[in-house]
Motif scaffolding. Structure first.
Motif, PDB file in Angstrom:
ATOM      1  N   ILE A  58     100.520  76.616  34.780  1.00 42.56           N
ATOM      2  CA  ILE A  58     100.799  76.831  33.354  1.00 42.56           C
ATOM      3  C   ILE A  58      99.859  77.915  32.840  1.00 42.56           C
ATOM      4  N   PRO A  59     100.386  78.985  32.226  1.00 42.64           N
ATOM      5  CA  PRO A  59      99.474  80.019  31.727  1.00 42.64           C
ATOM      6  C   PRO A  59      98.582  79.479  30.603  1.00 42.64           C
ATOM      7  N   LEU A  60      97.382  80.001  30.535  1.00 43.79           N
ATOM      8  CA  LEU A  60      96.408  79.487  29.558  1.00 43.79           C
ATOM      9  C   LEU A  60      95.835  80.622  28.729  1.00 43.79           C
ATOM     10  N   LEU A  61      95.733  80.384  27.427  1.00 43.16           N
ATOM     11  CA  LEU A  61      95.095  81.355  26.535  1.00 43.16           C
ATOM     12  C   LEU A  61      93.856  80.699  25.931  1.00 43.16           C
ATOM     13  N   GLU A  62      92.846  81.527  25.668  1.00 39.54           N
ATOM     14  CA  GLU A  62      91.626  81.002  25.051  1.00 39.54           C
ATOM     15  C   GLU A  62      91.545  81.498  23.610  1.00 39.54           C
ATOM     16  N   GLY A  63      91.351  80.574  22.668  1.00 35.56           N
ATOM     17  CA  GLY A  63      91.192  80.959  21.259  1.00 35.56           C
ATOM     18  C   GLY A  63      89.772  81.430  21.011  1.00 35.56           C
ATOM     19  N   ALA A  64      89.496  81.785  19.755  1.00 31.95           N
ATOM     20  CA  ALA A  64      88.140  82.256  19.424  1.00 31.95           C
ATOM     21  C   ALA A  64      87.205  81.063  19.269  1.00 31.95           C
ATOM     22  N   TYR A  65      85.934  81.290  19.574  1.00 30.89           N
ATOM     23  CA  TYR A  65      84.940  80.224  19.386  1.00 30.89           C
ATOM     24  C   TYR A  65      84.373  80.368  17.963  1.00 30.89           C
ATOM     25  N   ASN A  66      85.187  79.918  16.979  1.00 26.00           N
ATOM     26  CA  ASN A  66      84.819  80.080  15.563  1.00 26.00           C
ATOM     27  C   ASN A  66      83.807  79.033  15.112  1.00 26.00           C
ATOM     28  N   LEU A  67      82.649  79.027  15.717  1.00 18.12           N
ATOM     29  CA  LEU A  67      81.690  77.951  15.429  1.00 18.12           C
ATOM     30  C   LEU A  67      81.263  77.931  13.959  1.00 18.12           C
ATOM     31  N   GLU A  68      80.901  79.099  13.424  1.00 17.14           N
ATOM     32  CA  GLU A  68      80.400  79.122  12.037  1.00 17.14           C
ATOM     33  C   GLU A  68      81.436  78.619  11.046  1.00 17.14           C
ATOM     34  N   LYS A  72      81.234  75.328   8.608  1.00 15.61           N
ATOM     35  CA  LYS A  72      81.422  75.403   7.142  1.00 15.61           C
ATOM     36  C   LYS A  72      82.455  74.373   6.701  1.00 15.61           C
ATOM     37  N   LYS A  73      83.515  74.230   7.495  1.00 14.57           N
ATOM     38  CA  LYS A  73      84.588  73.298   7.121  1.00 14.57           C
ATOM     39  C   LYS A  73      84.122  71.840   7.091  1.00 14.57           C
ATOM     40  N   VAL A  74      83.199  71.475   8.003  1.00 11.47           N
ATOM     41  CA  VAL A  74      82.790  70.058   8.065  1.00 11.47           C
ATOM     42  C   VAL A  74      81.473  69.812   7.303  1.00 11.47           C
ATOM     43  N   LYS A  75      81.016  70.822   6.587  1.00 17.00           N
ATOM     44  CA  LYS A  75      79.755  70.698   5.842  1.00 17.00           C
ATOM     45  C   LYS A  75      79.819  69.510   4.876  1.00 17.00           C
ATOM     46  N   LYS A  83      86.356  59.408  13.968  1.00 18.18           N
ATOM     47  CA  LYS A  83      87.662  58.983  13.434  1.00 18.18           C
ATOM     48  C   LYS A  83      87.682  59.040  11.905  1.00 18.18           C
ATOM     49  N   GLY A  84      86.574  59.443  11.264  1.00 16.92           N
ATOM     50  CA  GLY A  84      86.521  59.538   9.797  1.00 16.92           C
ATOM     51  C   GLY A  84      87.020  60.904   9.327  1.00 16.92           C
ATOM     52  N   ASP A  85      86.610  61.279   8.091  1.00 15.41           N
ATOM     53  CA  ASP A  85      87.132  62.514   7.479  1.00 15.41           C
ATOM     54  C   ASP A  85      86.711  63.787   8.220  1.00 15.41           C
ATOM     55  N   ARG A  86      85.528  63.784   8.834  1.00 14.78           N
ATOM     56  CA  ARG A  86      85.113  64.987   9.576  1.00 14.78           C
ATOM     57  C   ARG A  86      86.115  65.265  10.708  1.00 14.78           C
ATOM     58  N   CYS A  87      86.521  64.199  11.363  1.00 13.34           N
ATOM     59  CA  CYS A  87      87.467  64.365  12.472  1.00 13.34           C
ATOM     60  C   CYS A  87      88.824  64.843  11.961  1.00 13.34           C
ATOM     61  N   THR A  88      89.229  64.377  10.759  1.00 16.73           N
ATOM     62  CA  THR A  88      90.505  64.842  10.204  1.00 16.73           C
ATOM     63  C   THR A  88      90.446  66.353   9.979  1.00 16.73           C
TER      64      THR A  88
END
Ligand code: SF4
Length: 358
Positions: A58-68, A72-75, A83-88
């Motif tokens: 199966i061909p595989l693509l790698e996305g960006a490692y958008n760590l920052e 910011k999103k889970v701040k 399983k709480g809101d951070r995981c959502t």
């Protein structure tokens, strides 16, 4: 169909089933997981997914490692349980990036291997997937391959294919809570300044799984086995003489006391080993080190930044101290002088399990 992949443990069986159910579908794997910390662990999981996709053709693509961006999103949700809101938010980020990629590639369907993971909420993933279908017009394929005996078969596939079974979900925050619960040191999150590859570090696992890939390519027989052992981490070490910090190299498995500090003087020299008057500490000079190790270090500083391989160091320790279960501090310095020494060693020894390839 684009299949978002979180790790090989979850993807191998999931992809096998998707292939079986959609024989005419052109599948493409997409590894987008900026939630995985540290970066070395991210590389290790990618390496494993790459190996698994190759096996499944199966061909595989790698996305960006958008760590920052992910951080910011889970701040503000760092301390929430799994399983709480951070995981959502985490599922949301990974699925939205995947559907955008699917659209870009012209796929009309997308799904995620998170659906088979026992610790993920399938209900939440289904809601997110359906909302993304409405927003982007790409169908979300919901599949429950874990019910019935799915979990069991998934485990079998992991064993049969010698896949890397990680022991935490991925992010720093989930790992912190998990290790606190287990009362275990979070050794995944630090690296020595020397870059020495430490036992049961992510870097060591990365080496091991690269070796597995080589063995697979060469069609050699191998097995990954587990071993229980005494692990060690040096958090910090410092030697002060006449109020000045001097370059010092603390050997692996050096332990002093609960305070992590002692002071005193060298009281005896025998066979080039200098015995301290407290806490069973021993010094050797760099010259002695070079003689034993058959190396040519010019300074202790050089040794700090370019040490021996960890196993070589442990062998050398045994050669010098002649005791395989000795935990006394053994310190290399440029020279030993007749003066008061202050010694700080903050280290931990702990029972651990590591994988080996045989
Ligand atoms: S615990 Fe797992 S799912 Fe939850 S935020 Fe961390 S990486 Fe994402």
């Amino acid at each position: 169909m684009l299949v978002h992949i979180c790790c090989a443990v979850d993807s191998h069986y999931f992809l096998e089933k998707i292939k079986e159910e959609y024989p005419d579908e052109k599948l493409v794997g997409y590894f987008y997981d900026p939630n995985i910390h540290p970066y070395s662990e991210y590389r290790l999981r990618y390496l494993d997914v790459e190996y698994s996709c190759k096996k499944l053709n199966i061909p595989l693509l790698e996305g960006a490692y958008n760590l920052e961006e992910w951080l910011k999103k889970v701040k503000g949700m760092e301390h929430l349980p799994e399983k709480g809101d951070r995981c959502t938010v985490c599922y949301d980020d990974r699925l939205e990036n995947s559907v955008i990629k699917a659209k870009e590639l012209g796929c009309d369907k997308f799904t995620t291997t998170l659906l088979i993971s026992p610790k993920k909420s399938q209900e939440k993933l289904a809601i997110i997937g359906d909302n993304l279908t409405k927003k982007y017009g790409v169908d979300f394929i919901f599949k429950d391959y874990r019910s019935g005996n799915g979990g069991e078969i998934q485990g079998l596939r992991v064993k049969e294919n010698s896949l890397y079974r990680q022991n935490y979900c991925g992010c720093l925050f989930g790992l912190t809570a998990q290790r606190e619960n287990q009362k275990k040191i979070m050794d995944e999150m630090f690296n020595p300044i020397s870059n020495q590859i430490l036992p049961e570090s992510i870097e060591q696992r990365l080496e091991l799984y690269k070796k597995r890939n080589r063995f697979e390519d060469e069609k050699k027989e191998y097995k990954i086995i587990k071993q229980k052992f005494l692990n060690y981490r040096l958090m910090s070490g410092k030697v002060i003489v006449n109020k000045e910090v001097i370059p010092s190299y603390v050997f692996a498995y050096s332990v002093i006391n609960n305070k992590g500090f002692t002071n005193g003087k060298v009281e005896l020299e025998k066979d080039e080993i200098f015995y301290f008057n407290r806490d069973e500490i021993k010094f050797i000079t760099l010259k002695t080190f070079n003689n034993f190790a058959k190396t040519n270090y010019k300074s202790t500083k050089e040794l700090i930044y370019k040490p021996l391989d960890f196993c070589e160091e442990v062998k050398l320790r045994y050669e010098i101290l002649k005791n395989p279960y000795d935990l006394s501090a053994l310190i290399v310095v440029d020279e030993v002088i007749d003066s008061k020494y202050e010694i700080f060693i903050n280290s931990v020894t702990y029972e651990d399990i590591k994988e080996e390839i045989v």
